[in-house]
Design a protein around this motif. Structure first.
Motif, PDB file in Angstrom:
ATOM      1  N   ARG A  79     -54.901  25.625 -38.122  1.00 25.93           N
ATOM      2  CA  ARG A  79     -55.848  26.747 -38.087  1.00 25.93           C
ATOM      3  C   ARG A  79     -55.169  28.030 -37.616  1.00 25.93           C
ATOM      4  O   ARG A  79     -55.475  29.127 -38.086  1.00 25.93           O
ATOM      5  CB  ARG A  79     -57.027  26.401 -37.184  1.00 25.93           C
ATOM      6  N   THR A  80     -54.227  27.902 -36.702  1.00 28.38           N
ATOM      7  CA  THR A  80     -53.513  29.074 -36.164  1.00 28.38           C
ATOM      8  C   THR A  80     -52.177  29.313 -36.865  1.00 28.38           C
ATOM      9  O   THR A  80     -51.483  30.287 -36.547  1.00 28.38           O
ATOM     10  CB  THR A  80     -53.242  28.877 -34.664  1.00 28.38           C
ATOM     11  N   SER A  81     -51.805  28.414 -37.781  1.00 26.88           N
ATOM     12  CA  SER A  81     -50.523  28.475 -38.517  1.00 26.88           C
ATOM     13  C   SER A  81     -49.306  28.324 -37.610  1.00 26.88           C
ATOM     14  O   SER A  81     -48.191  28.654 -38.003  1.00 26.88           O
ATOM     15  CB  SER A  81     -50.412  29.780 -39.332  1.00 26.88           C
ATOM     16  N   LEU A  82     -49.509  27.790 -36.400  1.00 21.64           N
ATOM     17  CA  LEU A  82     -48.366  27.531 -35.522  1.00 21.64           C
ATOM     18  C   LEU A  82     -47.495  26.406 -36.064  1.00 21.64           C
ATOM     19  O   LEU A  82     -46.325  26.286 -35.677  1.00 21.64           O
ATOM     20  CB  LEU A  82     -48.855  27.183 -34.109  1.00 21.64           C
ATOM     21  N   ASP A  83     -48.045  25.573 -36.953  1.00 22.62           N
ATOM     22  CA  ASP A  83     -47.239  24.504 -37.550  1.00 22.62           C
ATOM     23  C   ASP A  83     -46.129  25.059 -38.441  1.00 22.62           C
ATOM     24  O   ASP A  83     -45.179  24.354 -38.777  1.00 22.62           O
ATOM     25  CB  ASP A  83     -48.130  23.552 -38.353  1.00 22.62           C
ATOM     26  N   GLU A  84     -46.233  26.359 -38.809  1.00 25.65           N
ATOM     27  CA  GLU A  84     -45.240  26.972 -39.694  1.00 25.65           C
ATOM     28  C   GLU A  84     -43.997  27.475 -38.950  1.00 25.65           C
ATOM     29  O   GLU A  84     -43.009  27.850 -39.580  1.00 25.65           O
ATOM     30  CB  GLU A  84     -45.868  28.183 -40.424  1.00 25.65           C
ATOM     31  N   LEU A  85     -44.023  27.504 -37.616  1.00 24.64           N
ATOM     32  CA  LEU A  85     -42.920  28.119 -36.858  1.00 24.64           C
ATOM     33  C   LEU A  85     -41.536  27.549 -37.183  1.00 24.64           C
ATOM     34  O   LEU A  85     -40.559  28.317 -37.261  1.00 24.64           O
ATOM     35  CB  LEU A  85     -43.193  28.003 -35.350  1.00 24.64           C
ATOM     36  N   PRO A  86     -41.378  26.241 -37.395  1.00 20.52           N
ATOM     37  CA  PRO A  86     -40.030  25.739 -37.726  1.00 20.52           C
ATOM     38  C   PRO A  86     -39.448  26.306 -39.022  1.00 20.52           C
ATOM     39  O   PRO A  86     -38.244  26.174 -39.270  1.00 20.52           O
ATOM     40  CB  PRO A  86     -40.239  24.219 -37.834  1.00 20.52           C
ATOM     41  N   GLN A  87     -40.271  26.933 -39.845  1.00 16.90           N
ATOM     42  CA  GLN A  87     -39.759  27.493 -41.092  1.00 16.90           C
ATOM     43  C   GLN A  87     -38.813  28.673 -40.862  1.00 16.90           C
ATOM     44  O   GLN A  87     -38.067  29.058 -41.772  1.00 16.90           O
ATOM     45  CB  GLN A  87     -40.916  27.899 -41.999  1.00 16.90           C
ATOM     46  N   PHE A  88     -38.825  29.242 -39.658  1.00 16.96           N
ATOM     47  CA  PHE A  88     -37.845  30.283 -39.358  1.00 16.96           C
ATOM     48  C   PHE A  88     -36.422  29.711 -39.386  1.00 16.96           C
ATOM     49  O   PHE A  88     -35.465  30.439 -39.651  1.00 16.96           O
ATOM     50  CB  PHE A  88     -38.137  30.939 -38.004  1.00 16.96           C
ATOM     51  N   PHE A  89     -36.285  28.388 -39.128  1.00 19.85           N
ATOM     52  CA  PHE A  89     -34.974  27.746 -39.273  1.00 19.85           C
ATOM     53  C   PHE A  89     -34.613  27.615 -40.753  1.00 19.85           C
ATOM     54  O   PHE A  89     -33.443  27.715 -41.125  1.00 19.85           O
ATOM     55  CB  PHE A  89     -34.975  26.378 -38.582  1.00 19.85           C
ATOM     56  N   ASN A  90     -35.620  27.373 -41.614  1.00 17.78           N
ATOM     57  CA  ASN A  90     -35.375  27.397 -43.061  1.00 17.78           C
ATOM     58  C   ASN A  90     -34.864  28.756 -43.514  1.00 17.78           C
ATOM     59  O   ASN A  90     -33.999  28.848 -44.396  1.00 17.78           O
ATOM     60  CB  ASN A  90     -36.660  27.079 -43.826  1.00 17.78           C
ATOM     61  N   VAL A  91     -35.393  29.819 -42.899  1.00 23.55           N
ATOM     62  CA  VAL A  91     -34.952  31.173 -43.237  1.00 23.55           C
ATOM     63  C   VAL A  91     -33.492  31.360 -42.850  1.00 23.55           C
ATOM     64  O   VAL A  91     -32.684  31.874 -43.639  1.00 23.55           O
ATOM     65  CB  VAL A  91     -35.840  32.234 -42.547  1.00 23.55           C
ATOM     66  N   LEU A  92     -33.127  30.913 -41.654  1.00 26.18           N
ATOM     67  CA  LEU A  92     -31.735  31.036 -41.205  1.00 26.18           C
ATOM     68  C   LEU A  92     -30.782  30.274 -42.121  1.00 26.18           C
ATOM     69  O   LEU A  92     -29.669  30.725 -42.387  1.00 26.18           O
ATOM     70  CB  LEU A  92     -31.595  30.515 -39.771  1.00 26.18           C
ATOM     71  N   MET A  93     -31.238  29.139 -42.634  1.00 31.16           N
ATOM     72  CA  MET A  93     -30.379  28.321 -43.503  1.00 31.16           C
ATOM     73  C   MET A  93     -30.333  28.853 -44.927  1.00 31.16           C
ATOM     74  O   MET A  93     -29.577  28.337 -45.761  1.00 31.16           O
ATOM     75  CB  MET A  93     -30.866  26.864 -43.497  1.00 31.16           C
ATOM     76  N   GLY A  94     -31.149  29.861 -45.234  1.00 33.06           N
ATOM     77  CA  GLY A  94     -31.104  30.467 -46.562  1.00 33.06           C
ATOM     78  C   GLY A  94     -32.014  29.822 -47.587  1.00 33.06           C
ATOM     79  O   GLY A  94     -31.994  30.211 -48.755  1.00 33.06           O
ATOM     80  N   HIS A  95     -32.820  28.821 -47.151  1.00 31.72           N
ATOM     81  CA  HIS A  95     -33.751  28.191 -48.091  1.00 31.72           C
ATOM     82  C   HIS A  95     -34.942  29.095 -48.388  1.00 31.72           C
ATOM     83  O   HIS A  95     -35.509  29.034 -49.486  1.00 31.72           O
ATOM     84  CB  HIS A  95     -34.297  26.870 -47.520  1.00 31.72           C
ATOM     85  N   MET A  96     -35.325  29.879 -47.377  1.00 28.61           N
ATOM     86  CA  MET A  96     -36.542  30.689 -47.477  1.00 28.61           C
ATOM     87  C   MET A  96     -36.282  32.106 -46.996  1.00 28.61           C
ATOM     88  O   MET A  96     -35.218  32.398 -46.428  1.00 28.61           O
ATOM     89  CB  MET A  96     -37.672  30.061 -46.637  1.00 28.61           C
TER      90      MET A  96
END
Length: 466
Positions: free
Chosen positions: A366-383
């Motif tokens: 509901r708060t989209s806090l489950d998305e926070l690990p995706q910042f690691f995807n950004v660092l890895m260049g996936h996103m």
């Protein structure tokens, strides 16, 4: 008066830009040499700095003219104007430094020049933005209008009329239509401007009514009429714009190429195809994701511990998604669902009040806090921080057959948030509407647009997230 005399407005812009450059000079001088905020340097006389500022102001006005900075801006986005501001001032600073080198002016403070450059960009961007919003406000109130005549009252002309009415800040008013066959029904007569006559009566209508622009919205079968229409418009001194009957196949901002001496329309021009734009976006992504990880690290540690304490299984959930150039990757999230039974496939679509969610998972989604690990995807260049949301390959195979242009979203890196998500298109919402927003983002990308989407996402919250 402004509508009738674009030349006057252009001169006014040039004069104001020059004045703002001199204001930036005075402030940069004061900050560097008078405020005491920076290490003291014995300055050259203020007249020397002032003289070079006059030179810079003149060069900036000339450079601005070269990059079409002073062309009419009614239809232009501020993001495009901002890019031209940056371009103009970098060119101008390069010319200024070249002139200073040629005249052996080596004692100008480098810190002053950096301040001067930043203040110029900030001041001109600020006053141009305020001016643009002010003009839009007055146009919405009915001032500074421009008048449009639409040739063609078929589906194309009516669609353009509706779209134009959805953007009152542009300040356009349709005086009417011309059409050889169409006549309004009683209902259409209330919806649209009147049909003033046939195409043959164009010359008479232009003489009788105040018209600034003529928009050709004719079907392909009527293209033989174009030479005569354009000739009449040019004789009357009226601009002519053409809506191609195949415009649904074109990008939001088509680009013309020249091939073998013939003009060609590039069907899918993407700003991020340029290496320099990809570099700027990647640097922004790395900087933003690092800052986000550092700021939210305590929150992520608490969420990790909470998941481990309240639900059996791993705290981090990884799921295969399709990204840039249709390559798959594993996207990371905090686990918010119960573990799947052994051998079960994850092909379900999350719905409201989904029974698979854990108690903590309901709050995280509901708060989209489950998305926070995706910042690691950004660092890895996936996103990327901003981009179209990635989907599971299972659903991609279904959507690409059912939704037109669905696969266009894979021309850029997927994002944590996007133009669709910042407009509330998440969860169980129209896939077609999401793709329209994604394609608009892809074709109109700029760093300023990314910042706007991030701010809009924060301001509006995470709607329809479950």
């Amino acid at each position: 008066m402004i509508r009738r005399n674009q030349g006057f407005l252009t001169k006014l812009y040039m004069l104001m830009d020059f004045a703002v450059v001199q204001l930036a000079f005075l402030l940069a001088w004061w900050i560097k040499f008078e405020s005491g905020w920076l290490p003291y340097e014995h300055p050259l006389p203020i007249e020397t700095y002032g003289g070079w500022s006059v030179v810079f102001g003149a060069v900036a006005v000339i450079a601005g003219s070269m990059v079409s900075f002073y062309s009419p801006k009614r239809k232009q986005r501020f993001a495009d104007e901002f890019i031209k501001i940056i371009k103009t001032h970098f060119i101008s600073m390069f010319v200024l430094l070249s002139l200073m080198f040629f005249f052996k002016e080596v004692d100008i403070s480098r810190m002053y020049l950096a301040l001067y450059m930043v203040l110029n960009v900030v001041f001109i961007s600020l006053y141009r933005y305020i001016l643009k919003r002010t003009l839009q406000y007055f146009r919405e109130k009915g001032y500074n209008r421009q008048f449009v005549l639409i040739i063609g009252a078929g589906s194309l002309g009516r669609r353009f009329y509706k779209n134009l009415n959805q953007h009152p800040a542009l300040g356009y008013e349709v005086v009417g239509f011309l059409d050889d066959y169409q006549q309004w029904s009683e209902l259409d007569a209330r919806r649209y401007s009147p049909i003033l006559g046939t195409v043959e009566e164009l010359e008479h209508v232009l003489a009788a009514k105040l018209v600034d622009e003529v928009v050709l919205a004719l079907p392909l079968l009527a293209h033989d009429k174009y030479p005569g229409i354009i000739e009449v418009c040019e004789k009357a001194g009226v601009r002519t714009l053409i809506i191609p009957d195949f415009f649904d196949f074109l990008p939001a901002r088509p680009v013309f190429d020249n091939f073998a001496g013939m003009p060609l329309i590039n069907v899918r021009d993407i700003p991020l195809d340029l290496a320099v734009n990809r570099l700027f976006k990647r640097v922004f992504d790395i900087a933003f994701s690092l800052a986000a990880i550092l700021l939210t690290l305590p929150v992520m540690v608490l969420i990790y511990a909470g998941i481990k304490l309240t639900s059996p299984g791993p705290a981090i959930f990884k799921q295969e998604r399709m990204g840039l150039n249709r390559r798959t990757f594993h996207m990371y999230k905090f686990r918010s669902m119960k573990l799947l039974p052994e051998g079960a496939e994850d092909t379900g679509w999350t719905v409201e009040n989904d029974p698979r969610r854990t108690k903590l998972g309901s709050f995280l989604r509901r708060t989209s806090l489950d998305e926070l690990p995706q910042f690691f995807n950004v660092l890895m260049g996936h996103m990327s921080v901003v981009g179209p949301r990635p989907e599971r390959p299972y659903f991609v195979e279904q959507f690409k057959e059912a939704v037109p242009k669905y696969m266009v979203k894979h021309h850029v890196r997927p994002g944590i948030t996007g133009w669709a998500q910042s407009n509330g298109l998440r969860g169980d919402t129209s896939i077609e509407e999401r793709i329209k927003h994604d394609i608009f983002y892809i074709e109109n990308w700029s760093l300023l647009f990314d910042v706007k989407i991030i701010l809009r996402t924060i301001r509006n919250g995470f709607k329809n997230a479950y």
